[in-house]
Design an enzyme around this catalytic site. Sequence first.
Site, PDB file in Angstrom:
ATOM      1  N   GLY A  99       0.816  -1.205   0.000  1.00  0.00           N
ATOM      2  CA  GLY A  99       0.000   0.000   0.000  1.00  0.00           C
ATOM      3  C   GLY A  99       0.847   1.251   0.000  1.00  0.00           C
ATOM      4  N   LYS A 122       4.529  12.376  -2.122  1.00  0.00           N
ATOM      5  CA  LYS A 122       5.347  11.249  -1.672  1.00  0.00           C
ATOM      6  C   LYS A 122       6.282  11.744  -0.572  1.00  0.00           C
ATOM      7  CE  LYS A 122       8.486   7.644  -3.314  1.00  0.00           C
ATOM      8  NZ  LYS A 122       9.130   7.035  -4.511  1.00  0.00           N
ATOM      9  N   ASP A 134       8.270   5.505   9.020  1.00  0.00           N
ATOM     10  CA  ASP A 134       7.925   6.903   9.319  1.00  0.00           C
ATOM     11  C   ASP A 134       7.155   7.610   8.213  1.00  0.00           C
ATOM     12  OD1 ASP A 134       9.871   7.504   7.389  1.00  0.00           O
ATOM     13  OD2 ASP A 134      11.419   7.927   8.886  1.00  0.00           O
ATOM     14  N   GLY A 135       7.032   6.994   7.046  1.00  0.00           N
ATOM     15  CA  GLY A 135       6.270   7.613   5.972  1.00  0.00           C
ATOM     16  C   GLY A 135       6.942   8.798   5.310  1.00  0.00           C
ATOM     17  N   ARG A 185       3.828  14.311  -7.109  1.00  0.00           N
ATOM     18  CA  ARG A 185       3.812  13.577  -8.369  1.00  0.00           C
ATOM     19  C   ARG A 185       2.474  13.777  -9.068  1.00  0.00           C
ATOM     20  NH1 ARG A 185       6.262   7.654  -6.927  1.00  0.00           N
ATOM     21  NH2 ARG A 185       4.202   7.344  -5.952  1.00  0.00           N
ATOM     22  N   ARG A 192      -1.997   0.443  -9.972  1.00  0.00           N
ATOM     23  CA  ARG A 192      -0.881  -0.475 -10.219  1.00  0.00           C
ATOM     24  C   ARG A 192      -1.394  -1.905 -10.407  1.00  0.00           C
ATOM     25  NH1 ARG A 192       3.457   1.883  -6.833  1.00  0.00           N
ATOM     26  NH2 ARG A 192       2.745   3.947  -6.224  1.00  0.00           N
ATOM     27  N   ASP A 261       4.032  -4.261  -7.822  1.00  0.00           N
ATOM     28  CA  ASP A 261       3.392  -3.086  -7.224  1.00  0.00           C
ATOM     29  C   ASP A 261       3.978  -1.789  -7.761  1.00  0.00           C
ATOM     30  OD1 ASP A 261       5.485  -4.360  -5.401  1.00  0.00           O
ATOM     31  OD2 ASP A 261       5.478  -2.314  -4.634  1.00  0.00           O
ATOM     32  N   ASN A 262       5.033  -1.878  -8.564  1.00  0.00           N
ATOM     33  CA  ASN A 262       5.630  -0.695  -9.190  1.00  0.00           C
ATOM     34  C   ASN A 262       5.320  -0.622 -10.681  1.00  0.00           C
ATOM     35  OD1 ASN A 262       6.777   0.067  -6.761  1.00  0.00           O
ATOM     36  ND2 ASN A 262       8.735  -0.920  -7.180  1.00  0.00           N
ATOM     37  N   ASP A 271       7.486   5.012  -9.867  1.00  0.00           N
ATOM     38  CA  ASP A 271       8.326   4.786  -8.681  1.00  0.00           C
ATOM     39  C   ASP A 271       9.811   4.726  -9.014  1.00  0.00           C
ATOM     40  OD1 ASP A 271       6.244   4.902  -6.929  1.00  0.00           O
ATOM     41  OD2 ASP A 271       5.999   2.747  -6.729  1.00  0.00           O
TER      42      ASP A 271
END
Length: 504
Positions: A99, A122, A134-135, A185, A192, A261-262, A271
């Site tokens: 995710g 992002k 930590d995102g 972005r 995806r 997933d990319n 990505d």
Amino acid sequence: MSTAMPGAFSPPRGLADLPLCPVYSRLGRPFHQPVAATSLPEPRMVHFNAALAGELGFGPEAGPQLLEILAGNRPWPGYASSASVYAGHQFGAWVPQLGDGRALLIAEVRTPARERVELQLKGAGPTPYSRGLDGRAVLRSSIREYLASEAMHALGVPTTRCLSLVASPQPVARETVESAAVVCRAAASFVRFGQFEYFAGRGQTEPMARLADHVIAEHFPHLQGHPERHAAWLGEVIERTARLIAQWQLLGFCHGVMNTDNFSVLGLTLDYGPFGFMDRFRWYHVCNHSDYEGRYAYRAQPEVGRWNCERLLQAVSPLLADAPGRAAEIGQDLLRRYASVYHRAVMRGWADKLGLREVRETDAGLIDEFLGLLQRGRGDFTRSFRLLGRIRTDSDAPARGVREAFADINAFDAWVADYRTRLRSEQNVDDEARAGRMNRVNPKYVLRNHLAQIAIDKAMLGDYSEVARLAELLRRPYDEQPDMEAYAAEPPDYMRNIEVSCSS
């Protein structure tokens, strides 16, 4: 000092008038969850993409209020941000839930050209899919993604875009302590392969069908009335993927993390992590230092693309037919398109790079021989193809100024003799016109890793001038730009073939 404005927040002029078009967000759960961005202290604009801003429909400058939005400190007016869920095969291993672990969809806008564009931050902080991390994104990797996406766009490769790059002194722990950054972005869609895999892995056909129908309605509307719309859509996804990877190969571009997933269902480069444009040509060049087995090496990319398409077909097979056996047959028929579309695209591309108007099957030998010269002589991929435009057919004299770039000059001269024969076999050979065509497909400038690293090193000291210089240079990769000649040079030995970390 923070650039946040005191008192009530009013949208930047023009932004409030930019029409929102919340189509993906209306899908709601289980596709995504609402998440607010985490504030970024003391945001500073590293670079703002004025050209893309104009395409989106607002002004060429990012004032302090827009900066707050692009840093994640204020929401986009009238829009609730969210993070999407997906799964994927990472280095071939199935991961049932991934995710958007640090990316948030912050707006869906309608541009003056009537196109719907999704904007995503992002590095905007943790989400339910951050897996305890930590995102955040760091300045180093954010500079690379910002420059790479716009460089690829200028090269003519389908890609996500970047509107802005915002930095902060906030420390972020990675392999070392680095500073935080956020990129904005832009893409028509960020859907995806892995989103379909997520629902397939849970046996949830209904949401998978809803997502497929959303993608078809928004991005493949010509297929809506098709009696086999899902099969027709998948066929187009496979063809787009094959053509995309052909373009990567023709530019010496290595993605580095070709996990499912990319991979974009629109055939976009998605990505930018440990990517790299090859310097010295190596068939098995690996740009990601975590790719110990070379799964995503340059030579492996076309087959990985096919394998990823097979995983997508496997995931959506319930949409192709009720009977599993029949669905598998349809899937295999669709998958066969990949090899033929890729072969046509890459052969047409190599022919263009050699200045050949016609594509002949015998050209494969000429191409392989040239790439073999590069491999054996450790020739620079980008520079070598650019130099070929100087070879003339009106003389058999040695190709001075070109042959010196090759380690085995005798072998190069022998290849040039065959190359000239092939060029002369076409009617109305015009060296000047051919050189012009070649220079439109063989870039002079690409985002070499050492150039990105120089910009990163300066930016870490608060000097963003090199980021701006590279952003401007890479907008015109096929032009000579005489004042920028140093940026076309091969890297110094100590910076050759840099392998990049996944840490970002």
